[in-house]
Design a protein around this motif. Structure first.
Motif, PDB file in Angstrom:
ATOM      1  N   HIS A 150       0.831  -1.212   0.000  1.00  0.00           N
ATOM      2  CA  HIS A 150       0.000   0.000   0.000  1.00  0.00           C
ATOM      3  C   HIS A 150       0.866   1.264   0.000  1.00  0.00           C
ATOM      4  CE1 HIS A 150      -2.899  -2.996   1.636  1.00  0.00           C
ATOM      5  NE2 HIS A 150      -3.754  -2.318   0.885  1.00  0.00           N
ATOM      6  N   ASP A 151       2.084   1.163   0.564  1.00  0.00           N
ATOM      7  CA  ASP A 151       2.976   2.324   0.610  1.00  0.00           C
ATOM      8  C   ASP A 151       3.491   2.686  -0.780  1.00  0.00           C
ATOM      9  OD1 ASP A 151       2.648   2.326   3.343  1.00  0.00           O
ATOM     10  OD2 ASP A 151       4.437   1.119   3.718  1.00  0.00           O
ATOM     11  N   ASP A 152       3.736   1.669  -1.599  1.00  0.00           N
ATOM     12  CA  ASP A 152       4.238   1.862  -2.963  1.00  0.00           C
ATOM     13  C   ASP A 152       3.875   0.619  -3.758  1.00  0.00           C
ATOM     14  OD1 ASP A 152       5.599   2.181  -5.327  1.00  0.00           O
ATOM     15  OD2 ASP A 152       7.502   2.767  -4.416  1.00  0.00           O
ATOM     16  N   PRO A 153       2.744   0.638  -4.479  1.00  0.00           N
ATOM     17  CA  PRO A 153       2.241  -0.554  -5.156  1.00  0.00           C
ATOM     18  C   PRO A 153       3.217  -1.208  -6.121  1.00  0.00           C
ATOM     19  CG  PRO A 153       0.573   1.170  -5.121  1.00  0.00           C
ATOM     20  CD  PRO A 153       1.847   1.795  -4.621  1.00  0.00           C
ATOM     21  N   ASN A 154       4.163  -0.445  -6.658  1.00  0.00           N
ATOM     22  CA  ASN A 154       5.074  -0.996  -7.658  1.00  0.00           C
ATOM     23  C   ASN A 154       6.408  -1.446  -7.084  1.00  0.00           C
ATOM     24  OD1 ASN A 154       5.567  -1.584 -10.501  1.00  0.00           O
ATOM     25  ND2 ASN A 154       7.070   0.077 -10.426  1.00  0.00           N
ATOM     26  N   ARG A 155       6.662  -1.165  -5.796  1.00  0.00           N
ATOM     27  CA  ARG A 155       7.992  -1.420  -5.241  1.00  0.00           C
ATOM     28  C   ARG A 155       8.378  -2.889  -5.288  1.00  0.00           C
ATOM     29  NH1 ARG A 155       9.529   0.533   0.791  1.00  0.00           N
ATOM     30  NH2 ARG A 155       9.221   2.564  -0.182  1.00  0.00           N
ATOM     31  N   GLN A 156       7.490  -3.759  -4.855  1.00  0.00           N
ATOM     32  CA  GLN A 156       7.805  -5.185  -4.832  1.00  0.00           C
ATOM     33  C   GLN A 156       8.032  -5.727  -6.239  1.00  0.00           C
ATOM     34  OE1 GLN A 156       4.955  -7.477  -2.641  1.00  0.00           O
ATOM     35  NE2 GLN A 156       4.851  -6.037  -0.948  1.00  0.00           N
ATOM     36  N   LYS A 157       7.104  -5.417  -7.151  1.00  0.00           N
ATOM     37  CA  LYS A 157       7.187  -5.965  -8.501  1.00  0.00           C
ATOM     38  C   LYS A 157       8.438  -5.501  -9.232  1.00  0.00           C
ATOM     39  CE  LYS A 157       4.613  -6.469 -12.830  1.00  0.00           C
ATOM     40  NZ  LYS A 157       5.808  -6.203 -13.668  1.00  0.00           N
TER      41      LYS A 157
END
Length: 349
Positions: A150-157
């Motif tokens: 939720h903090d950064d939707p693209n960070r993990q991917k």
């Protein structure tokens, strides 16, 4: 305000507690204390800059930092970011405008997530570029300690894509091939909506919710990759935030195998020097951690600036914008075993 001066008390205490040879070495490496970055700007052509505690606090820019960036750029200095963030360089640069900084003022960025850890994972577990047989490796699964999406939707991917495209979060320890310490507040499973909060860790450093998971990982002898070796950061409200380096350290204490990436390893510092296109003698690193920034700069044999208003602020008994006492500095430097070239309170001109 006092002019630039040497921390002479450091030299005298080093001399009294060391051999003659060690004292001679200490005398040539006594830190200089400055009122601002302006007092050392002419000494260097390139500045390697830490983020947290130097440029911003994760929420807002630190006072004077945006102006300092712009002024150094106008002076013709080359600037680059060096961060232990487990994100990519593109991600680090893209966030700068929220802190009133222009990404074009920087040569680029080097992050542990891109420069080191993702490359290692790609070569060890992922679909490495240029594999000799050209074959695609099967899916590999990681016990994935990371940040809440939720903090950064693209960070993990974006990070996992850098790891080779075949790395996915494991749904259980039993199906995992390795452990990945990428962030500090969730244990992420394969479905993005499926995760467990690491209660009490980020804010208090409480490992009680993590240790049972680590014990299962150790029972299976799973190797760990620590994509962010930081131990602590100073949070926007002034409190201490606990980082993935503590998870990796605890796993090692339990007998687990762990490979760390980022500062204080000298390789990312050298990568920065190479990107700057300057001789190392004309480059200085600015950071707020003796254990990561100053230790790494020393290992890479480049000059360094310790910002005292960062993570060591409480240990030094000072406040933002105020230099600590000489006695406090001497005690902390001796305790850490790492000596900076320069000392300032903040990254300001």
């Amino acid at each position: 305000m006092h002019p630039t001066r040497f921390l002479t008390a450091f030299a005298s205490t080093s001399s009294s507690s060391s051999s003659a040879a060690a004292a001679a070495t200490a005398a040539t490496s006594v830190p200089q204390i400055h009122n601002s970055i302006s007092e050392i700007a002419d000494l260097y052509d390139g500045f390697i800059l830490d983020q947290f505690g130097v440029l911003h606090n994760g929420k807002v820019p630190l006072e004077g930092a945006p102006e300092c960036i712009r002024s150094l750029k106008k002076m013709g200095k080359k600037l680059i970011i060096l961060s232990n963030t487990s994100g990519t360089a593109v991600s680090a640069l893209s966030k700068l405008p929220r802190y009133d900084m222009d990404p074009s003022d920087f040569v680029g960025a080097v992050t542990s997530g891109e420069e080191s850890s993702s490359r290692y994972i790609r070569e060890t577990y992922g679909n490495a570029d240029g594999a000799a047989d050209g074959a695609q490796r099967p899916t590999r699964r990681a016990v994935f300690f990371t940040w809440d999406y939720h903090d950064d939707p693209n960070r993990q991917k974006s990070y996992l894509d850098k790891c080779g495209g075949n790395i996915v979060p494991a749904n259980s320890v039993e199906e995992a091939d390795f452990v990945l310490a990428h962030g500090a507040n969730v244990w992420q499973r394969e479905r993005i909506e499926d995760f467990t909060q690491l209660e009490g860790f980020l804010q208090q450093g409480d490992l009680s919710s993590i240790e049972p998971i680590l014990e299962q990982c150790k029972a299976r002898n799973l190797p760990m990759v620590c994509a962010n070796s930081d131990f602590i950061v100073r949070m926007p409200d002034g409190s201490t935030g606990y980082m993935p380096g503590n998870i990796a350290k605890r796993y090692e204490e339990m007998g687990g195998e762990c490979k760390y990436f980022g500062k204080p390893d000298p390789k990312p510092f050298r990568a920065c020097v190479e990107m700057l296109g300057l001789d190392a003698s004309r480059v200085v690193h600015v950071g707020d951690s003796l254990h990561h920034d100053i230790a790494g700069a020393n290992a890479a044999e480049i000059a360094s600036v310790l910002v005292t208003s960062g993570i060591h602020c409480e240990e030094l008994g000072t406040n933002f914008g105020k230099l600590p006492t000489d006695d406090a500095l001497v005690d902390l430097l001796h305790k850490s075993g790492h000596t900076p070239t320069h000392i300032v309170s903040t990254f300001q001109l």
